[in-house]
Design a protein around this motif. Structure first.
Motif, PDB file in Angstrom:
ATOM      1  N   MET A   1     -12.101  57.042 -10.623  1.00  0.00           N
ATOM      2  CA  MET A   1     -11.415  56.072 -11.335  1.00  0.00           C
ATOM      3  C   MET A   1     -12.317  54.928 -11.759  1.00  0.00           C
ATOM      4  N   GLN A   2     -12.263  54.665 -13.080  1.00  0.00           N
ATOM      5  CA  GLN A   2     -12.771  53.335 -13.491  1.00  0.00           C
ATOM      6  C   GLN A   2     -11.828  52.555 -14.015  1.00  0.00           C
ATOM      7  N   ILE A   3     -12.202  50.974 -13.924  1.00  0.00           N
ATOM      8  CA  ILE A   3     -11.525  50.032 -14.303  1.00  0.00           C
ATOM      9  C   ILE A   3     -12.121  49.223 -15.416  1.00  0.00           C
ATOM     10  N   GLU A   4     -11.602  49.129 -16.733  1.00  0.00           N
ATOM     11  CA  GLU A   4     -12.345  48.535 -17.828  1.00  0.00           C
ATOM     12  C   GLU A   4     -11.511  47.423 -18.083  1.00  0.00           C
ATOM     13  N   GLU A   5     -12.458  46.158 -18.696  1.00  0.00           N
ATOM     14  CA  GLU A   5     -11.850  44.843 -19.193  1.00  0.00           C
ATOM     15  C   GLU A   5     -12.271  44.704 -20.599  1.00  0.00           C
ATOM     16  N   ILE A   6     -11.594  44.460 -21.502  1.00  0.00           N
ATOM     17  CA  ILE A   6     -11.690  44.442 -22.971  1.00  0.00           C
ATOM     18  C   ILE A   6     -11.321  42.964 -23.393  1.00  0.00           C
ATOM     19  N   LYS A   7     -12.531  42.274 -23.841  1.00  0.00           N
ATOM     20  CA  LYS A   7     -12.439  41.059 -24.262  1.00  0.00           C
ATOM     21  C   LYS A   7     -12.055  41.170 -25.879  1.00  0.00           C
ATOM     22  N   VAL A   8     -11.636  39.861 -26.201  1.00  0.00           N
ATOM     23  CA  VAL A   8     -11.254  39.783 -27.731  1.00  0.00           C
ATOM     24  C   VAL A   8     -12.390  40.340 -28.800  1.00  0.00           C
ATOM     25  N   SER A   9     -13.782  40.060 -28.268  1.00  0.00           N
ATOM     26  CA  SER A   9     -14.788  40.178 -29.129  1.00  0.00           C
ATOM     27  C   SER A   9     -15.110  41.824 -29.427  1.00  0.00           C
ATOM     28  N   ASP A  10     -14.656  42.375 -28.233  1.00  0.00           N
ATOM     29  CA  ASP A  10     -14.867  43.948 -28.070  1.00  0.00           C
ATOM     30  C   ASP A  10     -13.888  44.833 -28.744  1.00  0.00           C
ATOM     31  N   LEU A  11     -12.841  44.066 -29.099  1.00  0.00           N
ATOM     32  CA  LEU A  11     -11.425  44.761 -29.542  1.00  0.00           C
ATOM     33  C   LEU A  11     -11.821  45.920 -30.802  1.00  0.00           C
ATOM     34  N   HIS A  12     -12.438  45.412 -31.888  1.00  0.00           N
ATOM     35  CA  HIS A  12     -12.768  46.326 -33.030  1.00  0.00           C
ATOM     36  C   HIS A  12     -13.457  47.424 -32.587  1.00  0.00           C
ATOM     37  N   HIS A  13     -14.584  47.272 -31.697  1.00  0.00           N
ATOM     38  CA  HIS A  13     -15.439  48.493 -31.173  1.00  0.00           C
ATOM     39  C   HIS A  13     -14.746  49.424 -30.342  1.00  0.00           C
ATOM     40  N   PHE A  14     -13.983  48.487 -29.481  1.00  0.00           N
ATOM     41  CA  PHE A  14     -13.156  49.491 -28.595  1.00  0.00           C
ATOM     42  C   PHE A  14     -12.385  50.646 -28.948  1.00  0.00           C
ATOM     43  N   VAL A  15     -11.579  50.308 -30.224  1.00  0.00           N
ATOM     44  CA  VAL A  15     -10.437  51.231 -30.924  1.00  0.00           C
ATOM     45  C   VAL A  15     -11.206  52.268 -31.697  1.00  0.00           C
ATOM     46  N   ASN A  43     -10.258  32.871 -27.600  1.00  0.00           N
ATOM     47  CA  ASN A  43     -11.641  32.990 -27.498  1.00  0.00           C
ATOM     48  C   ASN A  43     -12.195  34.011 -27.446  1.00  0.00           C
ATOM     49  N   PRO A  44     -13.624  34.409 -28.204  1.00  0.00           N
ATOM     50  CA  PRO A  44     -14.100  35.864 -27.982  1.00  0.00           C
ATOM     51  C   PRO A  44     -14.280  36.308 -26.702  1.00  0.00           C
ATOM     52  N   ASP A  45     -14.387  35.373 -25.694  1.00  0.00           N
ATOM     53  CA  ASP A  45     -14.790  35.936 -24.378  1.00  0.00           C
ATOM     54  C   ASP A  45     -13.291  36.058 -23.391  1.00  0.00           C
ATOM     55  N   ASP A  46     -12.270  35.756 -24.254  1.00  0.00           N
ATOM     56  CA  ASP A  46     -11.061  35.892 -23.444  1.00  0.00           C
ATOM     57  C   ASP A  46     -10.759  37.508 -23.181  1.00  0.00           C
ATOM     58  N   ILE A  47     -10.511  37.630 -21.864  1.00  0.00           N
ATOM     59  CA  ILE A  47     -10.095  39.233 -21.626  1.00  0.00           C
ATOM     60  C   ILE A  47      -8.527  39.450 -21.808  1.00  0.00           C
ATOM     61  N   VAL A  48      -8.350  40.406 -22.928  1.00  0.00           N
ATOM     62  CA  VAL A  48      -6.872  40.784 -23.296  1.00  0.00           C
ATOM     63  C   VAL A  48      -6.403  42.010 -22.717  1.00  0.00           C
ATOM     64  N   LEU A  49      -7.268  42.858 -22.227  1.00  0.00           N
ATOM     65  CA  LEU A  49      -6.830  44.207 -21.668  1.00  0.00           C
ATOM     66  C   LEU A  49      -7.429  44.506 -20.451  1.00  0.00           C
ATOM     67  N   ILE A  50      -6.762  45.143 -19.431  1.00  0.00           N
ATOM     68  CA  ILE A  50      -7.511  45.754 -18.367  1.00  0.00           C
ATOM     69  C   ILE A  50      -6.609  47.163 -18.304  1.00  0.00           C
ATOM     70  N   PHE A  51      -7.483  48.258 -17.967  1.00  0.00           N
ATOM     71  CA  PHE A  51      -6.918  49.485 -17.776  1.00  0.00           C
ATOM     72  C   PHE A  51      -7.831  50.415 -17.042  1.00  0.00           C
ATOM     73  N   ALA A  52      -7.206  51.297 -16.313  1.00  0.00           N
ATOM     74  CA  ALA A  52      -7.725  52.067 -15.247  1.00  0.00           C
ATOM     75  C   ALA A  52      -7.623  53.584 -16.078  1.00  0.00           C
ATOM     76  N   HIS A  53      -8.898  54.563 -15.826  1.00  0.00           N
ATOM     77  CA  HIS A  53      -8.468  55.776 -16.460  1.00  0.00           C
ATOM     78  C   HIS A  53      -9.516  56.552 -15.599  1.00  0.00           C
ATOM     79  N   GLU A  54      -9.283  57.966 -15.702  1.00  0.00           N
ATOM     80  CA  GLU A  54      -9.860  59.131 -14.829  1.00  0.00           C
ATOM     81  C   GLU A  54      -9.829  60.296 -15.685  1.00  0.00           C
ATOM     82  N   ASN A  55     -10.923  60.767 -15.968  1.00  0.00           N
ATOM     83  CA  ASN A  55     -10.959  62.338 -16.725  1.00  0.00           C
ATOM     84  C   ASN A  55     -10.103  62.168 -17.872  1.00  0.00           C
TER      85      ASN A  55
END
Length: 365
Positions: A1-15, A43-55
């Protein structure tokens, strides 16, 4: 299982990422990502999403919406926007995810629309105070048994067609009564102007009439909310692609708009109105107390013009004058709003105690 943290600045790239594409249930929709990216209080470095995923399977998530107390840049805070775990695989992950989100925002978190279950969990942590919020009013302009009864008694879902026919019959019978109300409510109304953006006069009007608010949105914030919604109506964009997501993101109909209220060319009120699938709310409203009855009449006017099923209002000044203004409801009931304020924010809440109906993420949903 992996846990990811997504920053404001990462949002466009993430989706647009391979990970987002591969996940069978998405932790974030494109609409939410675009909106959060443009949040004027983030702020760009604010974390707005934490999620866990596996397979390629989403196991759990917790969302954060960066904000400011009373609009003050030296008083950062965040609201929790979502908290979900896989019903089988994520049971042990629910609380650790929330703890992580709570820590990331410096324990400066508030929640403005808790479920009873969520509130019971928050009480046990001893991290939050639970203020006693004045109940709001939900007024019904139509019979709506086919939604109300199955929601409370799932076993009656098979009766939904019969209940819908019952609603149609009752609603037909009250047409003469509604015509009478229409004529009374539409009488002696102030000037009304529909807007999609705000001029400098209205920006100043908002600033003047929001001084004791806990969040204290600015005109710029409200324009951001209108321009970057989290949900969309299939009636406005039938081509939109539906994805698997734990929360609603495509509904039958959805619209938000500003209403400027004036008398003798003098602004006396500003509304941000939200209508979703026939249910109206007033997420943000600005006025002087002496003009409350006039503002309420305009809200009733909008409910009738939009032919809504329900209207929900929590603003305590408007609730207090409801009995003194002719209303369009068949019946109405008090409705409790469950709010939680972390202990690090509670002194600020006592200093700025007014929570608008749309504060937190409610305006987006």
């Amino acid at each position: 299982m992996q846990i990811e943290e997504i920053k404001v600045s990462d949002l466009h790239h993430f989706v647009k990422s391979e990970l987002w594409q591969q996940l069978t249930i998405k932790p974030l929709t494109v609409l939410r990502a675009i909106s959060q990216f443009h949040n004027p209080r983030a702020n760009p470095d604010d974390i707005v999403l934490i999620f866990a995923h596996e397979n390629n399977e989403l196991i759990g998530l917790a969302g954060i919406l960066p904000n400011l107390i009373n609009g003050q840049v030296d008083l950062p805070a965040s609201s929790n926007t979502c908290w979900w775990v896989h019903p089988e695989k994520g049971k042990q992950l629910a609380f650790p995810l929330f703890m992580k989100a709570f820590a990331l925002c410096g324990q400066r978190m508030f929640m403005t629309d808790c479920t009873p279950h969520t509130l019971s969990i928050l009480k046990k942590t001893n991290w939050f105070d639970i203020p006693d919020i004045t109940p709001g009013i939900r007024g019904f302009l139509k019979f709506n048994l086919h939604e109300l009864i199955p929601a409370k008694l799932p076993a009656t879902r098979k009766l939904k067609p019969l209940l819908k026919l019952t609603d149609q019959t009752f609603n037909f019978l009250i047409v003469p009564y509604k015509k009478l109300l229409w004529s009374r409510i539409m009488r002696s109304l102030p000037e009304v102007e529909y807007l999609n953006s705000l001029d400098q006069e209205l920006h100043s009007f908002i600033e003047l009439h929001s001084q004791n608010e806990f969040i204290r949105r600015t005109g710029k914030d409200l324009e951001w909310i209108l321009k970057f919604p989290w949900i969309t109506g299939s009636n406005t964009d039938p081509t939109i692609t539906r994805v698997e997501y734990p929360y609603s993101h495509i509904v039958g109909s959805f619209e938000q708009y500003f209403v400027k209220i004036a008398t003798s060319n003098q602004t006396i009120g500003l509304l941000l109105i939200s209508v979703r699938d026939g249910h109206m709310k007033v997420p943000y409203v600005y006025f002087q107390e002496k003009d409350a009855r006039m503002v309420l009449k305009v809200i009733y006017q909008q409910a009738l013009l939009k032919n809504v099923v329900t209207l929900t209002v929590f603003n305590p000044v408007l609730v207090n004058v409801m009995d003194s203004v002719v209303h369009p409801f068949i019946f109405k009931k008090k409705i409790k709003r469950l709010v939680a304020i972390s202990k690090k924010l509670f002194d600020d809440y006592q200093k700025y105690p007014l929570i608008q109906d749309g504060d937190g993420d409610i305006v987006f949903t």
